[in-house]
Design a protein around this motif. Structure first.
Motif, PDB file in Angstrom:
ATOM      1  N   GLY A 295       5.973  -3.783  10.733  1.00  0.00           N
ATOM      2  CA  GLY A 295       7.040  -2.833  11.000  1.00  0.00           C
ATOM      3  C   GLY A 295       7.750  -2.348   9.756  1.00  0.00           C
ATOM      4  N   ARG A 296       7.411  -2.891   8.596  1.00  0.00           N
ATOM      5  CA  ARG A 296       8.070  -2.521   7.347  1.00  0.00           C
ATOM      6  C   ARG A 296       7.439  -1.277   6.729  1.00  0.00           C
ATOM      7  NH1 ARG A 296      11.221  -7.001   5.526  1.00  0.00           N
ATOM      8  NH2 ARG A 296      11.881  -8.066   7.436  1.00  0.00           N
ATOM      9  N   ALA A 297       8.061  -0.814   5.653  1.00  0.00           N
ATOM     10  CA  ALA A 297       7.668   0.482   5.081  1.00  0.00           C
ATOM     11  C   ALA A 297       6.487   0.390   4.117  1.00  0.00           C
ATOM     12  CB  ALA A 297       8.866   1.100   4.351  1.00  0.00           C
ATOM     13  N   SER A 298       6.139  -0.804   3.650  1.00  0.00           N
ATOM     14  CA  SER A 298       5.135  -0.918   2.587  1.00  0.00           C
ATOM     15  C   SER A 298       3.906  -1.701   3.032  1.00  0.00           C
ATOM     16  CB  SER A 298       5.753  -1.611   1.356  1.00  0.00           C
ATOM     17  OG  SER A 298       6.751  -0.800   0.771  1.00  0.00           O
ATOM     18  N   TRP A 299       2.757  -1.255   2.515  1.00  0.00           N
ATOM     19  CA  TRP A 299       1.485  -1.934   2.747  1.00  0.00           C
ATOM     20  C   TRP A 299       0.832  -2.235   1.405  1.00  0.00           C
ATOM     21  CZ3 TRP A 299      -1.164  -3.070   7.448  1.00  0.00           C
ATOM     22  CH2 TRP A 299      -0.421  -2.761   8.589  1.00  0.00           C
ATOM     23  N   ARG A 300       0.139  -3.369   1.338  1.00  0.00           N
ATOM     24  CA  ARG A 300      -0.601  -3.736   0.120  1.00  0.00           C
ATOM     25  C   ARG A 300      -2.071  -3.379   0.329  1.00  0.00           C
ATOM     26  NH1 ARG A 300       0.785  -8.795  -0.503  1.00  0.00           N
ATOM     27  NH2 ARG A 300       2.127  -8.524  -2.327  1.00  0.00           N
ATOM     28  N   PHE A 301      -2.601  -2.626  -0.611  1.00  0.00           N
ATOM     29  CA  PHE A 301      -4.011  -2.241  -0.560  1.00  0.00           C
ATOM     30  C   PHE A 301      -4.762  -2.890  -1.719  1.00  0.00           C
ATOM     31  CE2 PHE A 301      -2.725   2.045   1.494  1.00  0.00           C
ATOM     32  CZ  PHE A 301      -2.675   1.440   2.749  1.00  0.00           C
ATOM     33  N   GLU A 302      -5.873  -3.500  -1.389  1.00  0.00           N
ATOM     34  CA  GLU A 302      -6.787  -3.979  -2.424  1.00  0.00           C
ATOM     35  C   GLU A 302      -7.764  -2.847  -2.714  1.00  0.00           C
ATOM     36  OE1 GLU A 302     -10.040  -7.504  -3.441  1.00  0.00           O
ATOM     37  OE2 GLU A 302      -9.046  -7.449  -1.470  1.00  0.00           O
ATOM     38  N   MET A 303      -7.620  -2.264  -3.904  1.00  0.00           N
ATOM     39  CA  MET A 303      -8.511  -1.196  -4.326  1.00  0.00           C
ATOM     40  C   MET A 303      -9.671  -1.801  -5.113  1.00  0.00           C
ATOM     41  SD  MET A 303      -6.500   1.282  -3.167  1.00  0.00           S
ATOM     42  CE  MET A 303      -7.278   2.761  -3.820  1.00  0.00           C
ATOM     43  N   GLU A 304     -10.607  -0.982  -5.476  1.00  0.00           N
ATOM     44  CA  GLU A 304     -11.730  -1.470  -6.272  1.00  0.00           C
ATOM     45  C   GLU A 304     -11.280  -1.988  -7.633  1.00  0.00           C
ATOM     46  OE1 GLU A 304     -13.998   2.115  -6.125  1.00  0.00           O
ATOM     47  OE2 GLU A 304     -15.266   1.411  -4.483  1.00  0.00           O
ATOM     48  N   SER A 305     -10.167  -1.432  -8.153  1.00  0.00           N
ATOM     49  CA  SER A 305      -9.707  -1.833  -9.488  1.00  0.00           C
ATOM     50  C   SER A 305      -8.496  -2.771  -9.449  1.00  0.00           C
ATOM     51  CB  SER A 305      -9.336  -0.582 -10.293  1.00  0.00           C
ATOM     52  OG  SER A 305      -8.302   0.145  -9.636  1.00  0.00           O
ATOM     53  N   GLY A 306      -8.021  -3.140  -8.258  1.00  0.00           N
ATOM     54  CA  GLY A 306      -6.866  -4.034  -8.176  1.00  0.00           C
ATOM     55  C   GLY A 306      -5.983  -3.699  -6.984  1.00  0.00           C
ATOM     56  N   PHE A 307      -4.785  -4.265  -6.974  1.00  0.00           N
ATOM     57  CA  PHE A 307      -3.872  -4.109  -5.853  1.00  0.00           C
ATOM     58  C   PHE A 307      -2.803  -3.052  -6.132  1.00  0.00           C
ATOM     59  CE2 PHE A 307      -5.637  -8.309  -5.224  1.00  0.00           C
ATOM     60  CZ  PHE A 307      -5.789  -8.399  -3.842  1.00  0.00           C
ATOM     61  N   VAL A 308      -2.454  -2.290  -5.098  1.00  0.00           N
ATOM     62  CA  VAL A 308      -1.344  -1.345  -5.176  1.00  0.00           C
ATOM     63  C   VAL A 308      -0.536  -1.461  -3.889  1.00  0.00           C
ATOM     64  CG1 VAL A 308      -2.630   0.273  -6.626  1.00  0.00           C
ATOM     65  CG2 VAL A 308      -2.583   0.604  -4.140  1.00  0.00           C
ATOM     66  N   ILE A 309       0.690  -0.991  -3.947  1.00  0.00           N
ATOM     67  CA  ILE A 309       1.562  -0.949  -2.773  1.00  0.00           C
ATOM     68  C   ILE A 309       1.783   0.513  -2.394  1.00  0.00           C
ATOM     69  CG2 ILE A 309       3.838  -1.506  -1.841  1.00  0.00           C
ATOM     70  CD1 ILE A 309       2.179  -3.982  -2.382  1.00  0.00           C
ATOM     71  N   ALA A 310       1.580   0.818  -1.122  1.00  0.00           N
ATOM     72  CA  ALA A 310       1.858   2.154  -0.595  1.00  0.00           C
ATOM     73  C   ALA A 310       3.127   2.075   0.238  1.00  0.00           C
ATOM     74  CB  ALA A 310       0.696   2.654   0.258  1.00  0.00           C
ATOM     75  N   THR A 311       4.107   2.905  -0.095  1.00  0.00           N
ATOM     76  CA  THR A 311       5.402   2.869   0.581  1.00  0.00           C
ATOM     77  C   THR A 311       5.713   4.226   1.193  1.00  0.00           C
ATOM     78  OG1 THR A 311       6.253   1.194  -0.950  1.00  0.00           O
ATOM     79  CG2 THR A 311       7.880   2.469   0.283  1.00  0.00           C
ATOM     80  N   SER A 312       6.034   4.209   2.478  1.00  0.00           N
ATOM     81  CA  SER A 312       6.450   5.427   3.165  1.00  0.00           C
ATOM     82  C   SER A 312       7.655   5.093   4.024  1.00  0.00           C
ATOM     83  CB  SER A 312       5.319   5.975   4.040  1.00  0.00           C
ATOM     84  OG  SER A 312       5.761   7.111   4.764  1.00  0.00           O
ATOM     85  N   ARG A 313       8.825   5.523   3.580  1.00  0.00           N
ATOM     86  CA  ARG A 313      10.064   5.180   4.273  1.00  0.00           C
ATOM     87  C   ARG A 313      10.431   6.272   5.281  1.00  0.00           C
ATOM     88  NH1 ARG A 313      11.466   0.768   1.722  1.00  0.00           N
ATOM     89  NH2 ARG A 313      11.182   0.517  -0.520  1.00  0.00           N
ATOM     90  N   PRO A 314      11.217   5.917   6.300  1.00  0.00           N
ATOM     91  CA  PRO A 314      11.639   6.923   7.282  1.00  0.00           C
ATOM     92  C   PRO A 314      12.363   8.107   6.645  1.00  0.00           C
ATOM     93  CG  PRO A 314      12.120   4.723   8.077  1.00  0.00           C
ATOM     94  CD  PRO A 314      11.684   4.571   6.646  1.00  0.00           C
ATOM     95  N   ASN A 315      13.100   7.824   5.554  1.00  0.00           N
ATOM     96  CA  ASN A 315      13.821   8.879   4.842  1.00  0.00           C
ATOM     97  C   ASN A 315      13.065   9.182   3.554  1.00  0.00           C
ATOM     98  OD1 ASN A 315      15.602  10.385   3.237  1.00  0.00           O
ATOM     99  ND2 ASN A 315      17.409   9.428   4.132  1.00  0.00           N
ATOM    100  N   PHE A 316      12.325  10.296   3.542  1.00  0.00           N
ATOM    101  CA  PHE A 316      11.481  10.588   2.372  1.00  0.00           C
ATOM    102  C   PHE A 316      12.323  10.809   1.112  1.00  0.00           C
ATOM    103  CE2 PHE A 316      12.540  14.896   3.621  1.00  0.00           C
ATOM    104  CZ  PHE A 316      12.588  15.603   2.425  1.00  0.00           C
ATOM    105  N   ARG A 317      13.579  11.221   1.288  1.00  0.00           N
ATOM    106  CA  ARG A 317      14.437  11.411   0.109  1.00  0.00           C
ATOM    107  C   ARG A 317      14.648  10.091  -0.612  1.00  0.00           C
ATOM    108  NH1 ARG A 317      16.398  14.804   4.030  1.00  0.00           N
ATOM    109  NH2 ARG A 317      16.536  17.027   3.474  1.00  0.00           N
ATOM    110  N   ARG A 318      14.772   9.006   0.150  1.00  0.00           N
ATOM    111  CA  ARG A 318      14.942   7.700  -0.485  1.00  0.00           C
ATOM    112  C   ARG A 318      13.671   7.296  -1.239  1.00  0.00           C
ATOM    113  NH1 ARG A 318      19.542   5.266   0.508  1.00  0.00           N
ATOM    114  NH2 ARG A 318      20.730   5.694   2.412  1.00  0.00           N
TER     115      ARG A 318
END
Length: 349
Positions: free
Chosen positions: A35-58
């Motif tokens: 239910g949170r705004a961020s997901w951790r993705f394991e990419m081919e070159s390492g890990f990244v965090i994708a964040t999408s908040r309800p308020n895009f301005r934030r």
């Protein structure tokens, strides 16, 4: 991302990540829960965090802050790009401070607590150097917000002799009405920091960052009900780690910190009581795992102890400290008796 299901939301994030980085997402997970705004993705070159908040301005505000901070410190994630309402940031690791610190002995906890406070001061220093303290929105500048913070002390009357009711409310409002001069992350609870595999502590979730006095960030950590370091030790750490290049001399800084922290502890206690009345007591393990409100009698007693300690430092807030001492005894008794009900602990309307 609207009212999309988690499955649709993750699919959109994955597609965006693969397009932005030009490589495949091998695995996805939700560090703070689905239910949170961020997901951790394991990419081919390492890990990244994708964040999408309800308020895009934030999200965009957070991206600006992380980009500028990265020029002067390594105590926060790096922004790796923004695509629409999605921000990609570097992964600071899955070992959250609120869980990791429980694995250490007392000396190690003190060392980690010192690093946590020192890193807050480094972030604020980077905020000055990058000009974030002049460009970010001002926080807590609304009179109604300040009034609400002060008026909440009435919650203590159900657990004490009600000395807080006699405190000069206008004087309290005046004490925490502060010029906005320092960049603050906000919400510096221990669940919003992580320790990497090489031992580096970094803060994340700069969603609510802005400008205020500066001591608020320190107050959020010390006033985290699940933080296992005693208040007197934390005061000593603040003195030791204090950044003398900021806008304040040490003694006035500590006075403001004490007043603000007293009121912050009231807010945390109020939140705990609200959640107890809705859900009952929760296990400490569950609270730390999900970075939840400290809905456990031990945590309620601890926040009262912290509030009592810092309230006694300033004459204006000492009556609040005495009420906190009474309330601490109530929750210690709940802990000893194993009571599950809270019929006598309702938050005043």
């Amino acid at each position: 991302m609207g009212n999309k299901s988690n499955k649709d939301r993750v699919r959109e994030l994955v597609e965006c990540a693969e397009s932005h980085f030009g490589e495949k997402v091998l695995h996805s997970s939700a560090p703070g829960g689905e239910g949170r705004a961020s997901w951790r993705f394991e990419m081919e070159s390492g890990f990244v965090i994708a964040t999408s908040r309800p308020n895009f301005r934030r999200t965009h505000l957070e991206a600006v802050a992380l980009t500028k901070l990265a020029e002067y410190c390594d105590d926060a994630p790096r922004c790796l790009g923004v695509v629409g309402d999605i921000m990609f940031q570097s992964d600071v690791g899955g070992r959250r401070l609120n869980q990791e610190i429980m694995k250490y002995d007392r000396r190690q906890r003190t060392d980690v607590a010192h690093e946590a406070i020192a890193s807050i001061f480094r972030v604020q220093s980077a905020g000055r150097k990058s000009g974030l303290n002049r460009s970010m929105p001002h926080l807590g500048a609304n009179h109604d917000w300040i009034r609400n913070l002060v008026d909440a002390t009435s919650v203590l009357k159900s657990f004490s002799a009600g000395r807080s009711l006699d405190v000069d409310q206008e004087a309290l409002c005046e004490r925490i009405t502060s010029p906005a001069v320092e960049f603050v992350k906000w919400d510096c609870r221990s669940g919003n920091a992580a320790i990497s595999d090489n031992g580096r502590l970094r803060w994340f979730d700069f969603e609510y960052c802005g400008v205020r006095h500066g001591a608020e960030d320190v107050a959020w950590l010390i006033g985290d009900e699940a933080w296992p370091v005693q208040p007197q030790t934390m005061e000593e750490i603040v003195v030791s780690a204090f950044d003398r290049t900021n806008h304040y001399a040490l003694d006035p800084y500590l006075d403001y910190l004490s007043v603000y922290l007293t009121l912050h502890c009231v807010q945390r206690l109020k939140l705990i009581l609200k959640e107890v009345n809705k859900r009952g007591w929760l296990s400490k393990t569950r609270i730390r795992k999900y970075d939840d409100a400290g809905v456990h009698p031990e945590f309620a007693a601890h926040i009262c102890k912290v509030g009592a300690y810092f309230a006694q430092r300033v004459p204006l807030t000492r009556p609040i400290g005495l009420d906190f001492e009474d309330a601490e005894k109530v929750f210690e008794q709940v802990l000893k008796s194993g009571r599950k009900d809270v019929e006598n602990m309702k938050v005043p309307a």
